[in-house]
Design a protein around this motif. Structure first.
Motif, PDB file in Angstrom:
ATOM      1  N   ALA A   1       0.836  -1.204   0.000  1.00 23.15           N
ATOM      2  CA  ALA A   1       0.000   0.000   0.000  1.00 23.15           C
ATOM      3  C   ALA A   1       0.868   1.251   0.000  1.00 23.15           C
ATOM      4  N   GLU A   2       1.960   1.269   0.780  1.00 28.07           N
ATOM      5  CA  GLU A   2       2.849   2.439   0.806  1.00 28.07           C
ATOM      6  C   GLU A   2       3.544   2.634  -0.538  1.00 28.07           C
ATOM      7  N   ALA A   3       3.949   1.510  -1.155  1.00 30.39           N
ATOM      8  CA  ALA A   3       4.625   1.620  -2.459  1.00 30.39           C
ATOM      9  C   ALA A   3       3.688   2.203  -3.505  1.00 30.39           C
ATOM     10  N   ALA A   4       2.419   1.808  -3.442  1.00 35.48           N
ATOM     11  CA  ALA A   4       1.455   2.350  -4.400  1.00 35.48           C
ATOM     12  C   ALA A   4       1.220   3.839  -4.180  1.00 35.48           C
ATOM     13  N   LEU A   5       1.293   4.287  -2.937  1.00 28.93           N
ATOM     14  CA  LEU A   5       1.073   5.706  -2.636  1.00 28.93           C
ATOM     15  C   LEU A   5       2.295   6.562  -2.968  1.00 28.93           C
ATOM     16  N   ARG A   6       3.495   6.030  -2.736  1.00 27.51           N
ATOM     17  CA  ARG A   6       4.711   6.835  -2.960  1.00 27.51           C
ATOM     18  C   ARG A   6       5.050   6.970  -4.428  1.00 27.51           C
ATOM     19  N   GLY A   7       4.820   5.945  -5.202  1.00 29.79           N
ATOM     20  CA  GLY A   7       5.267   5.955  -6.589  1.00 29.79           C
ATOM     21  C   GLY A   7       4.362   6.796  -7.485  1.00 29.79           C
ATOM     22  N   SER A   8       4.856   7.027  -8.711  1.00 33.67           N
ATOM     23  CA  SER A   8       4.082   7.764  -9.725  1.00 33.67           C
ATOM     24  C   SER A   8       3.509   6.784 -10.735  1.00 33.67           C
ATOM     25  N   ALA A   9       2.920   5.747 -10.205  1.00 35.63           N
ATOM     26  CA  ALA A   9       2.424   4.688 -11.088  1.00 35.63           C
ATOM     27  C   ALA A   9       1.147   5.121 -11.779  1.00 35.63           C
ATOM     28  N   GLN A  10       0.860   4.472 -12.888  1.00 35.14           N
ATOM     29  CA  GLN A  10      -0.350   4.747 -13.633  1.00 35.14           C
ATOM     30  C   GLN A  10      -1.519   3.994 -12.999  1.00 35.14           C
ATOM     31  N   ASN A  11      -2.698   4.239 -13.572  1.00 33.14           N
ATOM     32  CA  ASN A  11      -3.899   3.616 -13.025  1.00 33.14           C
ATOM     33  C   ASN A  11      -3.817   2.092 -13.036  1.00 33.14           C
ATOM     34  N   GLY A  12      -3.239   1.532 -14.078  1.00 31.40           N
ATOM     35  CA  GLY A  12      -3.138   0.074 -14.153  1.00 31.40           C
ATOM     36  C   GLY A  12      -2.281  -0.485 -13.038  1.00 31.40           C
ATOM     37  N   GLU A  13      -1.176   0.213 -12.752  1.00 31.07           N
ATOM     38  CA  GLU A  13      -0.314  -0.257 -11.674  1.00 31.07           C
ATOM     39  C   GLU A  13      -1.006  -0.109 -10.322  1.00 31.07           C
ATOM     40  N   HIS A  14      -1.774   1.002 -10.180  1.00 35.65           N
ATOM     41  CA  HIS A  14      -2.541   1.150  -8.937  1.00 35.65           C
ATOM     42  C   HIS A  14      -3.555   0.019  -8.767  1.00 35.65           C
ATOM     43  N   ARG A  15      -4.178  -0.333  -9.856  1.00 39.01           N
ATOM     44  CA  ARG A  15      -5.162  -1.409  -9.784  1.00 39.01           C
ATOM     45  C   ARG A  15      -4.494  -2.735  -9.410  1.00 39.01           C
ATOM     46  N   GLU A  16      -3.303  -2.986  -9.974  1.00 42.62           N
ATOM     47  CA  GLU A  16      -2.589  -4.206  -9.607  1.00 42.62           C
ATOM     48  C   GLU A  16      -2.213  -4.208  -8.125  1.00 42.62           C
ATOM     49  N   ALA A  17      -1.789  -3.033  -7.627  1.00 42.59           N
ATOM     50  CA  ALA A  17      -1.423  -2.940  -6.215  1.00 42.59           C
ATOM     51  C   ALA A  17      -2.639  -3.174  -5.320  1.00 42.59           C
ATOM     52  N   LEU A  18      -3.764  -2.567  -5.714  1.00 37.57           N
ATOM     53  CA  LEU A  18      -4.981  -2.761  -4.928  1.00 37.57           C
ATOM     54  C   LEU A  18      -5.447  -4.213  -4.984  1.00 37.57           C
ATOM     55  N   ALA A  19      -5.314  -4.843  -6.134  1.00 35.80           N
ATOM     56  CA  ALA A  19      -5.697  -6.255  -6.240  1.00 35.80           C
ATOM     57  C   ALA A  19      -4.825  -7.121  -5.342  1.00 35.80           C
ATOM     58  N   ALA A  20      -3.524  -6.798  -5.307  1.00 37.11           N
ATOM     59  CA  ALA A  20      -2.630  -7.554  -4.423  1.00 37.11           C
ATOM     60  C   ALA A  20      -3.014  -7.347  -2.951  1.00 37.11           C
ATOM     61  N   VAL A  21      -3.370  -6.081  -2.627  1.00 32.24           N
ATOM     62  CA  VAL A  21      -3.801  -5.793  -1.251  1.00 32.24           C
ATOM     63  C   VAL A  21      -5.067  -6.585  -0.904  1.00 32.24           C
ATOM     64  N   ILE A  22      -6.001  -6.613  -1.855  1.00 23.63           N
ATOM     65  CA  ILE A  22      -7.236  -7.367  -1.612  1.00 23.63           C
ATOM     66  C   ILE A  22      -6.946  -8.849  -1.434  1.00 23.63           C
ATOM     67  N   ASP A  23      -6.014  -9.400  -2.233  1.00 21.56           N
ATOM     68  CA  ASP A  23      -5.656 -10.813  -2.086  1.00 21.56           C
ATOM     69  C   ASP A  23      -5.069 -11.097  -0.703  1.00 21.56           C
ATOM     70  N   GLU A  24      -4.153 -10.213  -0.299  1.00 21.01           N
ATOM     71  CA  GLU A  24      -3.575 -10.391   1.023  1.00 21.01           C
ATOM     72  C   GLU A  24      -4.653 -10.280   2.108  1.00 21.01           C
ATOM     73  N   SER A  25      -5.586  -9.318   1.937  1.00 19.17           N
ATOM     74  CA  SER A  25      -6.670  -9.155   2.924  1.00 19.17           C
ATOM     75  C   SER A  25      -7.552 -10.395   2.971  1.00 19.17           C
ATOM     76  N   ASP A  26      -7.882 -10.944   1.808  1.00 20.21           N
ATOM     77  CA  ASP A  26      -8.690 -12.172   1.781  1.00 20.21           C
ATOM     78  C   ASP A  26      -7.977 -13.317   2.484  1.00 20.21           C
ATOM     79  N   SER A  27      -6.667 -13.401   2.262  1.00 20.87           N
ATOM     80  CA  SER A  27      -5.901 -14.453   2.927  1.00 20.87           C
ATOM     81  C   SER A  27      -5.950 -14.291   4.438  1.00 20.87           C
ATOM     82  N   LEU A  28      -5.818 -13.049   4.911  1.00 26.01           N
ATOM     83  CA  LEU A  28      -5.887 -12.807   6.341  1.00 26.01           C
ATOM     84  C   LEU A  28      -7.282 -13.120   6.888  1.00 26.01           C
ATOM     85  N   ILE A  29      -8.314 -12.741   6.132  1.00 25.38           N
ATOM     86  CA  ILE A  29      -9.682 -13.033   6.576  1.00 25.38           C
ATOM     87  C   ILE A  29      -9.909 -14.536   6.684  1.00 25.38           C
TER      88      ILE A  29
END
Length: 467
Positions: free
Chosen positions: A259-287
């Protein structure tokens, strides 16, 4: 004084006193009845003796008249003993006898009358006796009786014996009650001291068992078993806390870094979406991990949100195998189910289904890499138990690791490369305990064979035996 007061307040002492009172009342009633019966027997003997005397003297009178009767009475008066005789005229004058004429003479009935008398030559001394008046033709009266002073002495002896017996009974019973109460209080105090140490935090303390097998021993054994269960639950709670602290720290840190890497970088929307998808995957795993922990806790506590009831384990197994068939086909693994009908168990259908899901999922993850990629799921009756078996032909688990692998978050070295939390077998083991069953891990030669053994419902067992 405080300790003595505690003795008097103990249940053991109160019960001893209660038993003592009941026994004293019973003993008093028995001895009273014995005394009354002794009196009845003695009175009957006197009555028989008096009747025999009357018959004998009547014969004397019939044979020789008043002269022979007088002679017979004089002969009996001179004989020693407690028999009493008095022959009088119709006017009350004494002809012969060994007693003074009574002030109130008994009637002429056939029953003995208890009265007092004075012996001739012993004025002023009154004695008790049983007497009967016999009327003789010509107006003569014959009073025959027997002294019963020795009977009263015997009754007095019995009363004194009763009093002394009750005194010693009360005395011995009181000391016996105090002794029993003291012994009982000692054991209760030992238990209380152990309970205070347990409340102070010493969970290794246990109540002492004397080995007598009495009610206090049974109470101590059940209490110790309860403490063992509480200790197991507390140990499990500590292990869960430690495991959460160690095993969930890495995915939480990874989640935060992405999440911090996605906020600090100047990534495009696609990269943000990939980061958010990874975050969601990790969250699902924790749930999923937290849900598994919650389900294990519910199973180990013997609680389920669903009402516990009877259901068919074979239907649960068939539904889960049918659900996993597409996944097995995609992996090129043969998945087959062989079940017997009517395998009824009592418990939580939701938890049992989750346990079977975990076993099948583990078999697909780790047991489908052998030379024979196949998984066999079966449900059958073995005696009075129902066994759900998931067998694969993979690498299996070494015998030394089979007990350890049912712990929470335990993952063997050869399985760390695959996704998972290490809670599947722990969950299945907790569900087995909830259903009063057991989880066994065996060798399938080759592969692994996991057996979930549960007690069959009694009614179902009876129906199968009749069939």
């Amino acid at each position: 004084m405080g300790k003595v007061g505690k003795l008097f307040r103990t249940t053991a002492f109160k019960l001893s006193i209660a038993y003592l009172l009941l026994f004293s009342i019973g003993a008093g009633l028995v001895l009273t009845r014995v005394g009354a019966r002794v009196k009845e027997v003695l009175d009957e003997q006197i009555e028989q003796t008096v009747e025999a005397e009357i018959r004998a003297l009547s014969e004397q009178y019939a044979q020789g008249g008043l002269r022979q009767l007088t002679t017979a009475v004089e002969r009996r008066v001179r004989a020693p003993g407690g028999s009493l005789y008095l022959l009088m005229t119709h006017a009350g004058d004494v002809i012969v006898g060994n007693i003074e004429p009574p002030k109130i003479a008994p009637g002429g009935g056939r029953e003995l009358v208890e009265m007092t008398y004075q012996r001739r030559g012993e004025p002023g001394e009154v004695h008790p006796a049983l007497m009967r008046l016999f009327l003789i033709p010509g107006g003569f009266r014959l009073l025959i009786g027997h002294d019963i002073e020795d009977h009263q002495v015997l009754r007095d002896i019995l009363r004194r014996a009763l009093g002394i017996s009750l005194f010693w009974l009360v005395l011995v019973g009181a000391f016996g009650g105090l002794f029993v109460a003291h012994r009982m209080l000692e054991r209760v105090d030992v238990m209380s001291d152990s309970a205070r140490r347990i409340m102070a935090g010493d969970m290794n303390e246990r109540l002492a068992v004397s080995g007598a097998g009495d009610e206090l021993d049974r109470l101590a054994e059940n209490f110790n078993a309860m403490l063992e269960r509480i200790s197991e639950l507390m140990t499990g709670l500590r292990e869960v806390s430690d495991n959460i602290a160690h095993d969930l720290k890495t995915p939480l840190t990874r989640l935060r870094n992405r999440a911090e890497a996605a906020l600090r970088g100047s990534a495009q929307n696609g990269e943000h979406r990939e980061a958010l998808a990874a975050v969601i995957d990790e969250s699902d795993s924790l749930i999923r991990v937290f849900n598994a922990l919650l389900m294990i806790a519910r199973a180990e506590a013997g609680y389920s949100s669903d009402n516990l009831g009877a259901y068919d384990a074979d239907a649960v197994v068939n539904d889960i195998v049918e659900m996993y068939e597409p996944v097995a086909e995609e992996q090129g693994v043969r998945l087959e189910a062989v079940t017997q009908p009517g395998l009824t168990v009592t418990g939580s259908r939701e938890l049992l289904g989750q346990a079977v899901v975990n076993l099948v999922d583990n078999a697909l993850k780790y047991g489908s890499r052998g030379e024979k990629p196949g998984i066999d799921v079966s449900a059958k009756r073995v005696g009075d138990r129902i066994e759900i078996i998931v067998a694969d032909h993979g690498p299996g688990i070494a015998p030394a690791d089979r007990e350890r692998v049912v712990g929470r978050f335990v993952r063997l070295e050869n399985s760390r490369s695959r996704p998972g939390s290490g809670l599947g077998l722990s969950m299945a083991s907790a569900v087995a305990r909830l259903h009063h069953g057991v989880l066994r891990i065996e060798d399938n030669e080759p592969g692994l064979r996991v057996v979930l053994s549960l007690p069959a419902m009694r009614a179902a067992v009876s129906r199968s035996e009749r069939a």
